[in-house]
Design a protein around this motif. Structure first.
Motif, PDB file in Angstrom:
ATOM      1  N   VAL A 127       0.833  -1.208   0.000  1.00 47.53           N
ATOM      2  CA  VAL A 127       0.000   0.000   0.000  1.00 47.53           C
ATOM      3  C   VAL A 127       0.867   1.257   0.000  1.00 47.53           C
ATOM      4  N   SER A 135      -4.161  -0.859  -3.743  1.00 44.73           N
ATOM      5  CA  SER A 135      -5.125  -0.751  -2.652  1.00 44.73           C
ATOM      6  C   SER A 135      -4.916  -1.857  -1.633  1.00 44.73           C
ATOM      7  N   ARG A 136      -5.359  -1.577  -0.424  1.00 45.03           N
ATOM      8  CA  ARG A 136      -5.262  -2.572   0.644  1.00 45.03           C
ATOM      9  C   ARG A 136      -6.047  -3.827   0.271  1.00 45.03           C
ATOM     10  N   ARG A 137      -7.192  -3.643  -0.357  1.00 45.47           N
ATOM     11  CA  ARG A 137      -8.024  -4.778  -0.747  1.00 45.47           C
ATOM     12  C   ARG A 137      -7.268  -5.686  -1.719  1.00 45.47           C
ATOM     13  N   SER A 169      -6.666  -1.340 -10.370  1.00 44.54           N
ATOM     14  CA  SER A 169      -6.941  -0.065 -11.048  1.00 44.54           C
ATOM     15  C   SER A 169      -6.468  -0.105 -12.501  1.00 44.54           C
ATOM     16  N   PRO A 224      -4.995   4.381  -1.462  1.00 43.74           N
ATOM     17  CA  PRO A 224      -4.712   2.952  -1.291  1.00 43.74           C
ATOM     18  C   PRO A 224      -5.055   2.414   0.099  1.00 43.74           C
ATOM     19  N   SER A 225      -4.987   3.274   1.102  1.00 47.62           N
ATOM     20  CA  SER A 225      -5.271   2.830   2.469  1.00 47.62           C
ATOM     21  C   SER A 225      -6.757   2.629   2.744  1.00 47.62           C
ATOM     22  N   ASP A 226      -7.607   3.123   1.859  1.00 48.76           N
ATOM     23  CA  ASP A 226      -9.052   2.995   2.027  1.00 48.76           C
ATOM     24  C   ASP A 226      -9.478   1.558   1.726  1.00 48.76           C
ATOM     25  N   ALA A 236     -11.799   1.127  -1.339  1.00 44.79           N
ATOM     26  CA  ALA A 236     -11.438   1.702  -2.634  1.00 44.79           C
ATOM     27  C   ALA A 236     -11.374   0.635  -3.720  1.00 44.79           C
ATOM     28  N   VAL A 285      -7.579   3.366  -7.207  1.00 46.40           N
ATOM     29  CA  VAL A 285      -6.656   4.216  -6.457  1.00 46.40           C
ATOM     30  C   VAL A 285      -5.703   4.893  -7.447  1.00 46.40           C
TER      31      VAL A 285
END
Length: 435
Positions: free
Chosen positions: A29, A35-37, A205, A241-243, A246, A249
């Motif tokens: 991230v 992204s975290r996901r 993304s 990215p931390s969301d 999301a 990103v």
């Protein structure tokens, strides 16, 4: 070390990666910007995929490494490869080679953490190199104890090394860009097609070489499919990215964002309709759908590498095939439609099941062709039991055979390309798993 012992080491690494899961996610991230996901998903998928190495026993257990004891295979990894790139390292190591690995400088903390995880398990059998990418390439291609160099990257960066490969006799295995077509024929299940397109397009993304970029839709379905695609795209969550929520990103590459800016400007000049998105703020490219794309637009010719799709109508399957094939890249293609018609279109696009020598670059064929099947299925166990790669400037192998410098194209397994068959075995048997 026998094959069973090697598989056990891979199992140990899988457990180690799970132990470092949260730190890996943090580094992906913060350093790369995914992204975290996606970072969490990739770790889970990679650990699951490691189990597939057990299914390579019949194919690989009797093969021998291409390297002698004092030699090693050099492997240069891309910035968009994090945990899943362990499959490339392990594929080369599993057949008995020592491996020298270079991670992208964007992921320097990921590289050092990966090195920390590998050292207790693999010792000096897998080494990590921290010099710059260009310096590493020069080193690998000139060092007498490196017979094979495997590279993920840009075709434009690797093509100039043709002469050096000829001089040194090195084998170079290249995996590069795509500008993949996604074809929706009359009779397609639009819900399934849209779900696959959304998943493939916006995962990472759009920052993967196999993301769909040229969306070709039959004219009878064009407006309906566009409306659904735009509505789904507008419903995506854009954030940092931390969301954890999301979907899209900011991009990890300044160059990718600039390329997309030029592609969108070109599309506007040539009559493209930007139905949603079209905004770029620094590295943040908002999810964008460009309608009424024509073949001469930059986005229909170049890799996009971001959350942008170029959509074009066609009247007949032959027209869709012509547009899909008219490209310098031939990595992956997807076809949705009536099973019989989609199967025929897919057969025209599909290349050979495994790498083979060609007199020159082959255009208009694809290494992976998915017909009415989501990417998650057709790409399963890629690089482990499923050969990957393709045609044109997407992928190739340079190799000196005897006194001849040869070009090869098509899908491949790193494990086969960095190993030798047992005495008396037929090389034609290669790649039969997953082809």
């Amino acid at each position: 070390m026998d094959f069973a012992a090697r598989l056990e080491k891979i199992a140990v690494l899988a457990r180690t990666i799970e132990e470092y899961r949260e730190r890996l996610i943090e580094y992906v991230v913060e350093d790369v910007g995914f992204s975290r996901r996606v970072a969490a998903w990739e770790i889970g998928l990679s650990v699951e995929q490691f189990r597939a190495f057990a299914r390579t026993r019949d194919l690989l257990a009797e093969r021998s490494p291409v390297c002698r004891e004092d030699e090693e295979v050099a492997l240069l990894l891309p910035y968009d490869g994090n945990t899943w790139m362990n499959t490339a390292i392990l594929s080369i190591w599993l057949v008995g080679n020592r491996v020298r690995v270079k991670f992208s400088t964007k992921g320097s903390r990921i590289a050092r953490l990966t090195e920390k995880m590998y050292r207790p398990v693999f010792g000096s059998e897998v080494r990590f190199d921290h010099r710059g990418g260009r310096e590493f390439m020069e080193y690998a291609l000139r060092h007498p104890k490196i017979p094979v160099v495997c590279i993920f990257g840009s075709d434009r960066h690797v093509l100039p090394y043709d002469r050096l490969c000829r001089l040194t006799g090195k084998k170079l295995i290249f995996e590069g860009p795509g500008n993949d077509p996604f074809i929706v024929l009359d009779g397609a299940d639009l819900d399934r097609a849209l779900a696959d397109l959304m998943d493939g397009k916006y995962h990472y993304s759009g920052q993967t070489c196999v993301a769909p970029e040229r969306v070709l839709v039959h004219e009878s379905l064009y407006e309906e499919f566009l409306d659904s695609f735009v509505a789904a795209t507008e419903g995506l969550h854009v954030g940092p990215p931390s969301d954890p929520e999301a979907d899209v990103v900011p991009l990890a590459s300044v160059l990718a964002a600039e390329n997309i800016r030029h592609q969108l400007e070109d599309a506007r000049r040539k009559g493209g309709r930007i139905l949603c998105g079209g905004r770029i703020e620094g590295l943040l490219v908002y999810p964008t759908v460009v309608a009424d794309a024509i073949e001469h637009m930059l986005g229909m010719r170049e890799e996009i590498f971001g959350p942008v799709s170029f959509v074009a109508p066609f009247g007949f399957p032959e027209e869709a095939l012509r547009i899909a094939k008219a490209n310098r890249y031939g990595l992956r293609s997807t076809v949705y439609g009536d099973p019989q018609e989609a199967g025929l279109v897919g057969a025209v696009l599909r290349g050979d099941p495994y790498l083979r020598e060609v007199p020159e670059m082959v255009f208009g064929r694809f290494g992976t062709v998915s017909v009415n099947e989501p990417c998650s299925i057709s790409w399963r166990d890629a690089l482990i039991t499923k050969p990957i790669g393709g045609y044109g400037y997407s992928c190739w192998v340079w190799e000196t055979v005897g006194s001849r410098f040869v070009l090869k194209q098509g899908p491949k397994l790193f494990s086969l390309e960095t190993s030798l068959p047992p005495a008396g075995a037929r090389e034609e048997a290669r790649g039969e798993m997953g082809c």
